[in-house]
Design a protein around this motif. Structure first.
Motif, PDB file in Angstrom:
ATOM      1  N   HIS A  99       0.844  -1.198   0.000  1.00 52.97           N
ATOM      2  CA  HIS A  99       0.000   0.000   0.000  1.00 52.97           C
ATOM      3  C   HIS A  99       0.878   1.247   0.000  1.00 52.97           C
ATOM      4  N   GLU A 111     -10.052   2.199  -0.398  1.00 59.72           N
ATOM      5  CA  GLU A 111      -8.656   2.557  -0.176  1.00 59.72           C
ATOM      6  C   GLU A 111      -7.758   1.335  -0.224  1.00 59.72           C
ATOM      7  N   LYS A 117      -4.033   2.001  -5.484  1.00 58.22           N
ATOM      8  CA  LYS A 117      -3.634   2.475  -4.161  1.00 58.22           C
ATOM      9  C   LYS A 117      -2.341   1.807  -3.681  1.00 58.22           C
TER      10      LYS A 117
END
Length: 131
Positions: A99, A111, A117
C-alpha cells in the motif's frame, strides 16, 4: 528500491490448501500495509485480501472470506496468504503489493481493494486448482 517476491504457488486439488508467501526487500516493510490480488486468464485483476502495518486489521474479498487468511511477520519482512478449501475459480496468478501510504490502521473499502492504491508489486505466483 522495494522488491516483492511471491512464492508458494502450485497445482492443488479442489478442497486443498496452499500457503503463499511474499518476501519484501528494500524500503521499510513494517510501516506499510500489504495486499494480495489475483488475475485469472481473460479477467481483470481483483482484490483478495489486505492487512495493516501492525497486522491488527485485515480485510477480505467476499469470495475468499472464511477460506483465506492473510498474516504478516514484520521481523521477517514477509506477508502470507493461507488458502484453504480451494475451488477451481481460485485459479489465477496471485500478486502481493505494498500500500502506498504508511501507518494506515483501518483496513477496509476502496482505499484497500483498489489496485492503484498500491505502489509496488511482485511478479506473481501461479495457483491452479484442478482435479
Amino acid at each position: 528500491q522495494v522488491q516483492l517476491v511471491e512464492s508458494g504457488g502450485g497445482l492443488v486439488q479442489p478442497g486443498g490448501s496452499l500457503r503463499l508467501s511474499c518476501a519484501a526487500s528494500g524500503g521499510t516493510f513494517s510501516i506499510y500495509g500489504m495486499g494480495w490480488f489475483r488475475q485469472a486468464p481473460g479477467k481483470e485483476r481483483e482484490f483478495v485480501a489486505a492487512i495493516n502495518w501492525r497486522g491488527s486489521s485485515t480485510y477480505y474479498a467476499d469470495s475468499v472470506k472464511g477460506r483465506f487468511t492473510i498474516s504478516r511477520d514484520n521481523a521477517a519482512n514477509t506477508v502470507h496468504l493461507q488458502m484453504n478449501s480451494l475451488k477451481p475459480e481460485d485459479t489465477a496468478v496471485y500478486y502481493c503489493a505494498r500500500h502506498q501510504v504508511p501507518f494506515q490502521t483501518l483496513v477496509t473499502g476502496p482505499e484497500w481493494n483498489n489496485g492503484p492504491k498500491y505502489d509496488y508489486w511482485g511478479q506473481g505466483t501461479q495457483v491452479t486448482v484442478s482435479s
